[in-house]
Design a protein around this motif. Structure first.
Motif, PDB file in Angstrom:
ATOM      1  N   THR A  25       0.846  -1.189   0.000  1.00 61.61           N
ATOM      2  CA  THR A  25       0.000   0.000   0.000  1.00 61.61           C
ATOM      3  C   THR A  25       0.885   1.243   0.000  1.00 61.61           C
ATOM      4  OG1 THR A  25      -1.417  -1.305   1.421  1.00 61.61           O
ATOM      5  CG2 THR A  25      -1.971   1.013   1.173  1.00 61.61           C
ATOM      6  N   GLY A  53       1.261   1.474  -3.739  1.00 61.46           N
ATOM      7  CA  GLY A  53       0.198   0.664  -4.339  1.00 61.46           C
ATOM      8  C   GLY A  53      -1.174   1.321  -4.161  1.00 61.46           C
ATOM      9  N   GLN A  60      -4.912   1.577  -6.314  1.00 62.77           N
ATOM     10  CA  GLN A  60      -6.278   1.376  -5.783  1.00 62.77           C
ATOM     11  C   GLN A  60      -7.158   2.582  -6.106  1.00 62.77           C
ATOM     12  OE1 GLN A  60      -5.424   0.828  -1.628  1.00 62.77           O
ATOM     13  NE2 GLN A  60      -4.641  -1.228  -1.900  1.00 62.77           N
ATOM     14  N   GLY A 117       3.263  -6.822  -2.638  1.00 64.07           N
ATOM     15  CA  GLY A 117       2.277  -7.146  -3.673  1.00 64.07           C
ATOM     16  C   GLY A 117       2.570  -6.543  -5.033  1.00 64.07           C
ATOM     17  N   ASN A 169       4.301  -6.632 -10.620  1.00 56.47           N
ATOM     18  CA  ASN A 169       4.274  -5.806 -11.825  1.00 56.47           C
ATOM     19  C   ASN A 169       5.698  -5.646 -12.391  1.00 56.47           C
ATOM     20  OD1 ASN A 169       4.139  -3.534 -13.616  1.00 56.47           O
ATOM     21  ND2 ASN A 169       2.154  -3.046 -12.695  1.00 56.47           N
TER      22      ASN A 169
HETATM   23  P1  ADP Z   1      -0.035  -4.440   2.079  1.00 54.67           P
HETATM   24  O1  ADP Z   1       0.837  -5.474   2.730  1.00 54.67           O
HETATM   25  O2  ADP Z   1       0.414  -3.024   2.269  1.00 54.67           O
HETATM   26  O3  ADP Z   1      -1.503  -4.621   2.355  1.00 54.67           O
HETATM   27  P2  ADP Z   1       0.516  -5.889  -0.406  1.00 54.67           P
HETATM   28  O4  ADP Z   1       1.958  -6.213  -0.296  1.00 54.67           O
HETATM   29  O5  ADP Z   1      -0.484  -6.971  -0.266  1.00 54.67           O
HETATM   30  O6  ADP Z   1       0.134  -4.638   0.488  1.00 54.67           O
HETATM   31  O7  ADP Z   1       0.300  -5.183  -1.834  1.00 54.67           O
HETATM   32  C1  ADP Z   1      -0.930  -4.667  -2.203  1.00 54.67           C
HETATM   33  C2  ADP Z   1      -0.733  -3.347  -2.949  1.00 54.67           C
HETATM   34  O8  ADP Z   1      -0.026  -3.592  -4.151  1.00 54.67           O
HETATM   35  C3  ADP Z   1      -2.057  -2.702  -3.332  1.00 54.67           C
HETATM   36  O9  ADP Z   1      -2.002  -1.332  -3.015  1.00 54.67           O
HETATM   37  C4  ADP Z   1      -2.163  -2.902  -4.831  1.00 54.67           C
HETATM   38  O10 ADP Z   1      -2.755  -1.777  -5.463  1.00 54.67           O
HETATM   39  C5  ADP Z   1      -0.724  -3.061  -5.266  1.00 54.67           C
HETATM   40  N1  ADP Z   1      -0.607  -4.049  -6.359  1.00 54.67           N
HETATM   41  C6  ADP Z   1      -0.885  -5.361  -6.333  1.00 54.67           C
HETATM   42  N2  ADP Z   1      -0.651  -5.930  -7.520  1.00 54.67           N
HETATM   43  C7  ADP Z   1      -0.204  -4.958  -8.338  1.00 54.67           C
HETATM   44  C8  ADP Z   1       0.216  -4.901  -9.699  1.00 54.67           C
HETATM   45  N3  ADP Z   1       0.238  -5.988 -10.462  1.00 54.67           N
HETATM   46  N4  ADP Z   1       0.606  -3.700 -10.174  1.00 54.67           N
HETATM   47  C9  ADP Z   1       0.611  -2.607  -9.416  1.00 54.67           C
HETATM   48  N5  ADP Z   1       0.237  -2.589  -8.133  1.00 54.67           N
HETATM   49  C10 ADP Z   1      -0.175  -3.746  -7.598  1.00 54.67           C
END
Ligand code: ADP
Length: 498
Positions: free
Chosen positions: A267, A310, A314, A411, A415
């Motif tokens: 995030t 990230g 969203q 996450g 990409n």
């Molecule tokens: P957290 O641990 O902060 O909840 P994560 O590591 O699960 O986050 O990653 C989720 C974030 O990554 C989200 O904000 C999402 O928008 C972003 N995200 C996930 N997949 C992709 C992607 N393929 N491309 C760009 N951003 C991505």
């Protein structure tokens, strides 16, 4: 303590949005995993709370689930390692074990006024010199101060030794083992811990009005944290590693040498740089923190974060409706040669290091008639890399040596366009590990080193496997030109004030 390299290590990864348990084998590979979401409470604007009992119950439930999924017996677990959301505050009654208030989550801004009070009393430099942190509601200390000011009678009970405080690691440990302890990395996030001498700081405790009786004992990250009460898993399992989540990720990436850095793309982004055996004070608004302590040897880190990473994706999906899934951003970005001159600074909640400008606001510059939603999507994705590069460059500058490569997890590392652009704009390789669960793995490694399951960091380095390496592929003139334009856009985001 059991010293054996047979069996498994169970990692507790108690995060902000979920509790997870992952079982690792001796190769550092995942054997089983379980996860449960955690409810968030927002009782007032800017306030964030969780139920401390739910944190505990969900963590125990996923641990049992992971053991069951693996089809092993609890006696096959050589040790447990704990990693956790940092800075979140729990206070509980020593006799009944009942929390006196909901857990106040690190994101909670309720102690803003207390921070402002301390800043206007001229105490900012004092706090920084002693803790390596900023006077920001993010850290535990002013949250604790808030509880003592707001809950009638709490302070007297605390002075009487009837109340205990802990960050989430400490709350879990107390319930698992009956011992009131924390590890040095978690302590270093409280604003109560002196990173120069490695102890709770009496002057800071007195300024914040916190009775020292409430504090847990500070242990190393690799240490003997006792054994689980037999009624929890049917047998007593040793706990031998505890480490805050970002530090755990640094460890899980095997960033053991000074100068090695990791960036987590979630995030937000969290960057940490191993600075070796001495704290380094930042000239760029980075935090100075403890990376870990093993065998009496403390390793320090510089830390910085990007608030909106990230999350900007969203926003494109949920608010702008330019995309339906985060994954689409990769194909969209590849379908165009560039952003058509657009730069997007997602300063939705201000800007973190190296700017620390709470009043900056989201800004898009360079829009011309030919700009499409695809260009905005690409500019948003690129902003994650630009913001991260600003952090990594600041770290190198504070450390006195440029960072050579970036180890990445989280996450958004799914990409590949983003990862390649990160390498291009940084002019340094980006490395993705085979095991993406760096945080849980770091806690497992900490526990495993401590109990003799793994011989030491050399064995862990051997376990570390590269999944993919992104080499920089942009000419230097181009890179510098783009960075200069990005910085102009950042300036615009900072100049605009409501
Ligand atoms: P957290 O641990 O902060 O909840 P994560 O590591 O699960 O986050 O990653 C989720 C974030 O990554 C989200 O904000 C999402 O928008 C972003 N995200 C996930 N997949 C992709 C992607 N393929 N491309 C760009 N951003 C991505």
């Amino acid at each position: 303590m059991k010293s054996s390299n047979s069996g498994y290590i169970l990692s507790f990864d108690q995060g902000t949005t979920s509790s997870r348990a992952i079982l690792f084998n001796h190769d550092g590979a995942i054997v089983a995993m379980a996860q449960r979401p955690l409810r968030q409470y927002y009782p007032e604007p800017g306030w964030v709370e969780q139920d401390a009992n739910e944190i505990l119950e969900s963590q125990l439930a996923v641990a049992r689930e992971a053991i069951a999924k693996a089809g092993i017996g609890p006696e096959e677990i050589a040790s447990i390692g704990i990693t956790n959301q940092r800075e979140t505050v729990v206070m509980w009654d020593k006799d009944s074990g009942r929390p006196v208030y909901r857990a106040i989550v690190w994101q909670c801004r309720r102690s803003t006024a207390i921070c402002e009070e301390l800043v206007s009393s001229g105490l900012e430099d004092e706090f920084r010199a002693r803790t390596g942190l900023r006077l920001d509601p993010y850290f535990s200390g002013t949250k604790l101060c808030w509880l003592f000011r707001e809950i009638p009678g709490l302070k007297a009970l605390a002075e009487n030794g009837e109340i205990l405080f802990g960050t989430v690691d400490s709350w879990l440990l107390w319930n698992l083992t009956g011992r009131h302890e924390t590890d040095i990395t978690n302590a270093s996030r409280t604003l109560l811990f002196n990173i120069n001498d490695g102890t709770w700081d009496p002057m800071l405790l007195s300024v914040l009005g916190i009775p020292p009786q409430v504090l847990p004992k500070i242990q190393s990250s690799a240490d003997d944290f006792g054994v689980t009460k037999p009624e929890i898993f049917g047998v007593s399992i040793p706990i031998s590693g505890v480490v805050g989540d970002q530090q755990a990720a640094l460890f899980g990436h095997a960033c053991f040498s000074p100068g090695m850095a990791k960036n987590t793309y979630g995030t937000g982004c969290f960057s940490l740089l191993n600075t070796g055996n001495k704290p380094v004070w930042s000239k760029n608004n980075l935090l100075t923190t403890v990376a870990w302590r093993i065998g009496g040897k403390t390793t320090y880190a510089l830390e910085g974060s990007v608030f909106i990473a990230g999350a900007v994706i969203q926003w494109l999906r949920d608010e702008m409706r330019f995309i339906e899934t985060a994954e689409e951003t990769e194909g969209i970005s590849r379908s165009i040669p560039d952003t058509n001159g657009v730069y997007f600074v997602p300063a939705f909640v201000g800007l973190g290091a190296p700017y620390w400008d709470p009043d900056a606001r989201g800004t898009i510059v360079g829009i011309t008639r030919g700009v499409t939603s695809a260009h905005l999507v690409r500019a948003a994705l690129e902003s994650i890399a630009y913001q991260s590069e600003d952090l990594i460059a600041a770290m190198g500058s504070d450390f006195g040596k440029p960072v050579e490569s970036i180890k990445a997890d989280g996450g958004a590392t799914a990409n590949s366009f983003l990862m390649q652009f990160q390498a291009d704009i940084s002019g340094r390789p980006v490395l993705l590990p085979e095991i993406a669960e760096s945080t849980a793995l770091g806690a497992a490694y900490m526990a495993g080193i401590s109990c003799g399951y793994w011989d030491g960091v050399a064995e862990i380095e051997n376990n570390w496997r590269l999944k993919r390496r992104f080499e920089p592929d942009m000419n230097e003139k181009d890179r510098l030109k783009r960075l200069a334009l990005w910085h102009k856009a950042v300036q615009a985001a900072r100049e605009y004030k409501k």
